[in-house]
Design a protein around this motif. Structure first.
Motif, PDB file in Angstrom:
ATOM      1  N   ALA A 162      12.732 -17.477  -5.811  1.00  0.00           N
ATOM      2  CA  ALA A 162      11.968 -16.938  -6.935  1.00  0.00           C
ATOM      3  C   ALA A 162      11.366 -15.584  -6.573  1.00  0.00           C
ATOM      4  N   SER A 163      11.100 -14.772  -7.594  1.00  0.00           N
ATOM      5  CA  SER A 163      10.410 -13.505  -7.395  1.00  0.00           C
ATOM      6  C   SER A 163       8.903 -13.715  -7.463  1.00  0.00           C
ATOM      7  N   VAL A 164       8.159 -12.753  -6.953  1.00  0.00           N
ATOM      8  CA  VAL A 164       6.706 -12.844  -6.885  1.00  0.00           C
ATOM      9  C   VAL A 164       6.097 -11.665  -7.637  1.00  0.00           C
ATOM     10  N   THR A 165       5.142 -11.953  -8.516  1.00  0.00           N
ATOM     11  CA  THR A 165       4.430 -10.904  -9.244  1.00  0.00           C
ATOM     12  C   THR A 165       3.193 -10.501  -8.450  1.00  0.00           C
ATOM     13  N   VAL A 166       3.091  -9.216  -8.150  1.00  0.00           N
ATOM     14  CA  VAL A 166       1.992  -8.684  -7.339  1.00  0.00           C
ATOM     15  C   VAL A 166       1.137  -7.768  -8.208  1.00  0.00           C
ATOM     16  N   ARG A 167      -0.171  -7.954  -8.103  1.00  0.00           N
ATOM     17  CA  ARG A 167      -1.121  -7.061  -8.772  1.00  0.00           C
ATOM     18  C   ARG A 167      -2.170  -6.650  -7.756  1.00  0.00           C
ATOM     19  N   MET A 168      -2.406  -5.346  -7.621  1.00  0.00           N
ATOM     20  CA  MET A 168      -3.420  -4.832  -6.703  1.00  0.00           C
ATOM     21  C   MET A 168      -4.448  -4.041  -7.491  1.00  0.00           C
ATOM     22  N   VAL A 169      -5.708  -4.430  -7.359  1.00  0.00           N
ATOM     23  CA  VAL A 169      -6.817  -3.715  -7.989  1.00  0.00           C
ATOM     24  C   VAL A 169      -7.455  -2.838  -6.915  1.00  0.00           C
ATOM     25  N   ILE A 170      -7.446  -1.527  -7.136  1.00  0.00           N
ATOM     26  CA  ILE A 170      -7.899  -0.559  -6.138  1.00  0.00           C
ATOM     27  C   ILE A 170      -9.369  -0.247  -6.381  1.00  0.00           C
ATOM     28  N   ALA A 171     -10.205  -0.533  -5.400  1.00  0.00           N
ATOM     29  CA  ALA A 171     -11.628  -0.219  -5.473  1.00  0.00           C
ATOM     30  C   ALA A 171     -11.974   0.796  -4.391  1.00  0.00           C
ATOM     31  N   ASP A 172     -13.198   1.320  -4.455  1.00  0.00           N
ATOM     32  CA  ASP A 172     -13.616   2.306  -3.459  1.00  0.00           C
ATOM     33  C   ASP A 172     -13.657   1.699  -2.064  1.00  0.00           C
ATOM     34  N   SER A 173     -13.956   0.404  -1.974  1.00  0.00           N
ATOM     35  CA  SER A 173     -14.123  -0.221  -0.665  1.00  0.00           C
ATOM     36  C   SER A 173     -12.883  -0.948  -0.164  1.00  0.00           C
ATOM     37  N   GLY A 174     -11.878  -1.152  -1.024  1.00  0.00           N
ATOM     38  CA  GLY A 174     -10.704  -1.878  -0.572  1.00  0.00           C
ATOM     39  C   GLY A 174      -9.783  -2.249  -1.716  1.00  0.00           C
ATOM     40  N   VAL A 175      -9.046  -3.344  -1.533  1.00  0.00           N
ATOM     41  CA  VAL A 175      -8.021  -3.766  -2.486  1.00  0.00           C
ATOM     42  C   VAL A 175      -8.152  -5.262  -2.731  1.00  0.00           C
ATOM     43  N   ASP A 176      -8.130  -5.653  -4.010  1.00  0.00           N
ATOM     44  CA  ASP A 176      -8.020  -7.063  -4.376  1.00  0.00           C
ATOM     45  C   ASP A 176      -6.545  -7.350  -4.668  1.00  0.00           C
ATOM     46  N   LEU A 177      -5.987  -8.336  -3.963  1.00  0.00           N
ATOM     47  CA  LEU A 177      -4.569  -8.672  -4.092  1.00  0.00           C
ATOM     48  C   LEU A 177      -4.418  -9.961  -4.885  1.00  0.00           C
ATOM     49  N   TYR A 178      -3.638  -9.896  -5.971  1.00  0.00           N
ATOM     50  CA  TYR A 178      -3.328 -11.072  -6.786  1.00  0.00           C
ATOM     51  C   TYR A 178      -1.832 -11.355  -6.662  1.00  0.00           C
ATOM     52  N   LEU A 179      -1.470 -12.615  -6.381  1.00  0.00           N
ATOM     53  CA  LEU A 179      -0.082 -13.033  -6.299  1.00  0.00           C
ATOM     54  C   LEU A 179       0.161 -14.098  -7.354  1.00  0.00           C
ATOM     55  N   ASN A 180       1.114 -13.834  -8.233  1.00  0.00           N
ATOM     56  CA  ASN A 180       1.412 -14.740  -9.353  1.00  0.00           C
ATOM     57  C   ASN A 180       0.152 -15.104 -10.122  1.00  0.00           C
ATOM     58  N   GLY A 181      -0.719 -14.102 -10.320  1.00  0.00           N
ATOM     59  CA  GLY A 181      -1.912 -14.287 -11.134  1.00  0.00           C
ATOM     60  C   GLY A 181      -3.109 -14.866 -10.425  1.00  0.00           C
ATOM     61  N   VAL A 182      -3.002 -15.199  -9.146  1.00  0.00           N
ATOM     62  CA  VAL A 182      -4.100 -15.825  -8.403  1.00  0.00           C
ATOM     63  C   VAL A 182      -4.632 -14.842  -7.371  1.00  0.00           C
ATOM     64  N   LEU A 183      -5.977 -14.705  -7.281  1.00  0.00           N
ATOM     65  CA  LEU A 183      -6.573 -13.835  -6.268  1.00  0.00           C
ATOM     66  C   LEU A 183      -6.242 -14.390  -4.892  1.00  0.00           C
ATOM     67  N   ALA A 184      -5.467 -13.606  -4.109  1.00  0.00           N
ATOM     68  CA  ALA A 184      -4.994 -14.085  -2.818  1.00  0.00           C
ATOM     69  C   ALA A 184      -5.722 -13.450  -1.654  1.00  0.00           C
ATOM     70  N   ARG A 185      -6.299 -12.252  -1.835  1.00  0.00           N
ATOM     71  CA  ARG A 185      -6.887 -11.572  -0.687  1.00  0.00           C
ATOM     72  C   ARG A 185      -7.779 -10.442  -1.183  1.00  0.00           C
ATOM     73  N   ASN A 186      -8.927 -10.285  -0.564  1.00  0.00           N
ATOM     74  CA  ASN A 186      -9.744  -9.095  -0.723  1.00  0.00           C
ATOM     75  C   ASN A 186      -9.680  -8.354   0.602  1.00  0.00           C
TER      76      ASN A 186
END
Length: 762
Positions: free
Chosen positions: A222-246
């Motif tokens: 299966a493929s994986v949907t990645v979303r990264m929210v860019i903030a001044d202090s870092g990156v919030d990583l979402y994988l398949n719609g779930v917050l996976a890492r700050n």
């Protein structure tokens, strides 16, 4: 409506959804989801209200952003400026001028980045490997083994999305974040791996290895949907719609706004081709970025030659590609800057300038920079042992660092109820490890002599409050005077408290307990000229502006307030994306523009004879090989038996420009087969040097001393610096700086060498 369409109210303890409500006075009101009428949030907690916007909303940047010493950013248009004031036009502030001594910079071109879709944008380039091996179309990208593809400005956006996978169901994708352009350099590397029915991810510390490995089950292939929210202090990583890492990102790992994709190995497994598709970016409100400037270029621009000590440069113009020009802005029009650089008066088109930066004067009494200590050098050393610690205390983690680097010495504060944390050490630098440790335990660190001192960080004491008071500029002579004056009136300055005083803006910033603020407010009301007011709220604008105001009214369509410098202010609600009751953290753009302090170049040691000192006189000239501007190389050893005149120079150097024409003319009078003049340019791009020579019509062979290595070999401390090497290969004559007779003196030295007589050292 769904929660994503509601505003959010954030405090240190909780987050609520709802809507900002205007109440007709200076107090914030909040209508919670399901609420019947607006309420007044607590006045004791720090409150931040973040307004929601449509995902398709477009945010228009201001023509110019005016950055001030006090942390405000005024949006508007630049009309003109002189040595005392900047004339502006702004729709949100009453003031028509701003004092120049309160400015850090003017950023031109507004805020935010472009929204990209797919891979058709011209910024996407093949960074590594054969270009014909990469299959790239508007919607998808196939990365073969050994290939990488990047874009230099993707991370100017607030959010990026893409889908990745592997044709075989196995493989890893390395995403290099915050590159300087598409140069990996000190990037932050995210590894995403598909291992059959498992998805693994983490920040890469050493090649193919995670810091804290995390996994989720996934459908094989299966493929994986990645979303990264860019903030001044870092990156919030979402994988398949779930917050996976700050992932926090340290400044050293944030070299620029570039992103690079490449197929990677994970845990030593073979590299597999990877597919990336449906790439998109979204720019959010208030994002303001600047071109990245190399540390070497910035240091060169900030170093003041000794002959400019009485007239140092006042400004630097920063181009979109990171080039710098220093001097003084003499005028500004709608189309160009009138700029004096050295002895030249230039017309610089405004569309080539991304920022005009105010250079702070050097302090002649400041001590010279100290050499790095053992402790500061160890911070950049890498940890080689890879160990994962579970439920570890602060002492265990610091001992782990000392086991690998026994010279590390720590001073540690006493911590009540210190947490136990899980952390992996290994692969990162000591400084990166300390960053993680400090975040986990609410600490900060600093280097003091040969010791690393850990102390309680500024954000860990929740009972501390920061507030700014507006006073008359004559209230205090200095920050130390403000501290002494407050202490003498009974204000308790406990260790976490902080006092900052800005005389230019009349702002006293005090961080302390609420009870201490009560004392400060009462004392300032009757002492030191009285209080002129105080900021009650900070408004962050969609166009990149931010204002700290004494708010008088939160209306249904606008917020109105006052400021002692900007006057009456009215900001439409539609242009506000965040409202805070405490000062916001500086953005990367603010940090990059604030610290531009000039440095005096060191004075040369003068011998008793009065000429410049040079340890090279009478000794064999140091051998070197440099690339020539027009191609080929210049190697000094191949010119034995001839007289070589080396002139170290740069296009920004006024005395160089003044001295070179006469030197070129005087040396041209000698036979070309016996005497050669070589201009040794100092660390400037070849195209810039070519344009300069063409503009001035100079016929000068130029060698490019890109890293100033040859200049250091020859003891160059200031330019112009002329060195004459005799036919015997020894340094016969040296002169630094411009003088009206310099070219004549050099010609006389050459004549004596050709006649066999030794010239008189200068």
């Amino acid at each position: 409506p769904p929660l994503a369409e509601w505003d959010t109210l954030v405090t240190p303890k909780f987050t609520l959804h709802g809507k900002l409500a205007g109440g007709g006075d200076g107090r914030l009101r909040w209508l919670p989801v399901g609420g019947v009428r607006p309420i007044l949030p607590s006045q004791t907690d720090t409150i931040e209200i973040r307004r929601s916007f449509s995902p398709t909303a477009e945010f228009v940047g201001a023509p110019a952003l005016f950055y001030t010493h006090t942390g405000d950013i005024i949006p508007g248009n630049l009309r003109d400026l002189d040595r005392t004031a900047v004339e502006i036009e702004s729709s949100v502030v009453e003031a028509k001028t701003l004092p120049v001594d309160g400015l850090d910079a003017i950023q031109l071109g507004g805020a935010g980045g472009r929204n990209l879709r797919g891979f058709s944008d011209s910024g996407w380039k093949v960074v590594k490997g054969p270009a014909d091996a990469v299959r790239k179309d508007a919607g998808s990208l196939l990365l073969q083994v050994g290939n990488s593809v990047g874009h230099p400005s993707v991370l100017h956006s607030n959010e990026i999305k893409f889908i990745f996978g592997s044709e075989s169901g196995y493989g890893a994708l390395r995403v290099r974040l915050f590159c300087a352009g598409t140069d990996p350099g000190e990037s932050t590397n995210l590894l995403l791996g598909c291992m059959g029915n498992r998805l693994s991810w983490g920040i890469e510390q050493v090649e193919g290895q995670f810091d804290n490995q995390q996994q989720l089950p996934m459908e094989p292939g299966a493929s994986v949907t990645v979303r990264m929210v860019i903030a001044d202090s870092g990156v919030d990583l979402y994988l398949n719609g779930v917050l996976a890492r700050n992932a926090a990102v340290t400044p050293v790992k944030r070299a620029g706004a570039g992103l690079v994709f490449e197929a990677a190995s994970m845990w030593g497994n073979p590299v597999q081709p990877m597919i990336v598709r449906d790439f998109s970016t979204m720019s959010g409100p208030g994002r303001a970025w600047l071109p990245e400037v190399s540390a070497a270029a910035k240091m060169e621009a900030l170093t003041v030659p000794r002959f400019r000590k009485d007239d140092p440069p006042r400004h630097a113009l920063l181009a979109s590609n990171g080039d710098l020009l220093r001097g003084e802005i003499e005028a500004a029009t709608a189309t160009h800057f009138g700029f004096r650089s050295g002895l030249e008066n230039l017309r610089v088109p405004r569309d080539r300038v991304r920022a005009a930066i105010w250079l702070k004067k050097p302090d002649p009494t400041a001590p010279p920079p100290q050499p790095p200590t053992i402790a500061s050098k160890l911070l950049e050393s890498k940890l080689t042992r890879r160990v994962r610690y579970s439920s570890a205390g602060l002492g265990i983690l610091l001992n782990a660092l000392q086991r690998e680097f026994s010279a590390l010495r720590f001073v540690v504060p006493e911590l009540a109820n210190a947490p136990r944390v899980t952390m992996q050490l290994g692969g990162q630098t000591v400084s990166a490890a300390l960053d993680e440790i400090c975040r986990a335990f609410g600490l900060r660190y600093r280097v003091q002599d040969e010791t690393i001192v850990l102390e309680v960080g500024p954000g860990t004491a929740s009972d501390l409050v920061e507030k700014v008071y507006w006073l008359k500029p004559s209230a205090f002579a200095s920050a130390d005077a403000a501290k002494d004056a407050l202490a003498s009136t009974g204000v308790t300055l406990s260790k976490p408290s902080a006092v900052k005083w800005n005389a230019k803006s009349g702002q006293l910033s005090f961080t302390g307990l609420a009870t201490e603020h009560e004392k400060v407010a009462a004392i300032l009301a009757t002492h030191f000229g009285g209080v002129l007011g105080s900021q009650s709220h900070w408004l962050l604008l969609t166009n990149g502006g931010r204002l700290g105001l004494a708010v008088e009214k939160f209306g249904d369509d606008a917020v109105t307030g006052s400021h002692p410098i900007y006057g009456r202010c009215r900001i439409p609600i539609a242009e506000i994306h965040t409202i805070r009751t405490s000062p916001p953290e500086p953005t990367p753009a603010m940090k990059s523009l604030a610290d531009w302090h000039l440095l005096f170049a060191p004075e040369p040691v003068l011998p008793e004879s009065g000429g410049e000192s040079s340890a090279a006189l009478g000794k064999p000239a140091k051998p070197f090989k440099l690339a020539m501007l027009e191609g080929g190389e210049f190697e000094l050893a191949q010119w034995n038996g001839k007289v070589i005149v080396l002139d170290f120079w740069a296009t920004w150097c006024g005395p160089c420009i003044k001295s070179l024409p006469a030197l070129i003319e005087s040396i041209a009078a000698f036979p070309a087969d016996r005497v050669t003049l070589l201009g040794v340019n100092q660390s400037e791009p070849a195209e810039q040097v070519k344009r300069f020579l063409e503009t001035h019509g100079w016929k000068l062979p130029v060698a490019l001393d890109a890293g100033q290595k040859v200049a250091r070999q020859y003891g160059v401390e200031g330019i112009p610096h002329t060195v004459i090497v005799g036919p015997d290969g020894n340094v016969a004559w040296v002169k630094t700086g411009f003088s009206p007779d310099g070219a004549t003196e050099a010609a006389e030295a050459v004549k004596k060498l050709l006649s066999g007589a030794a010239p008189v050292p200068q």
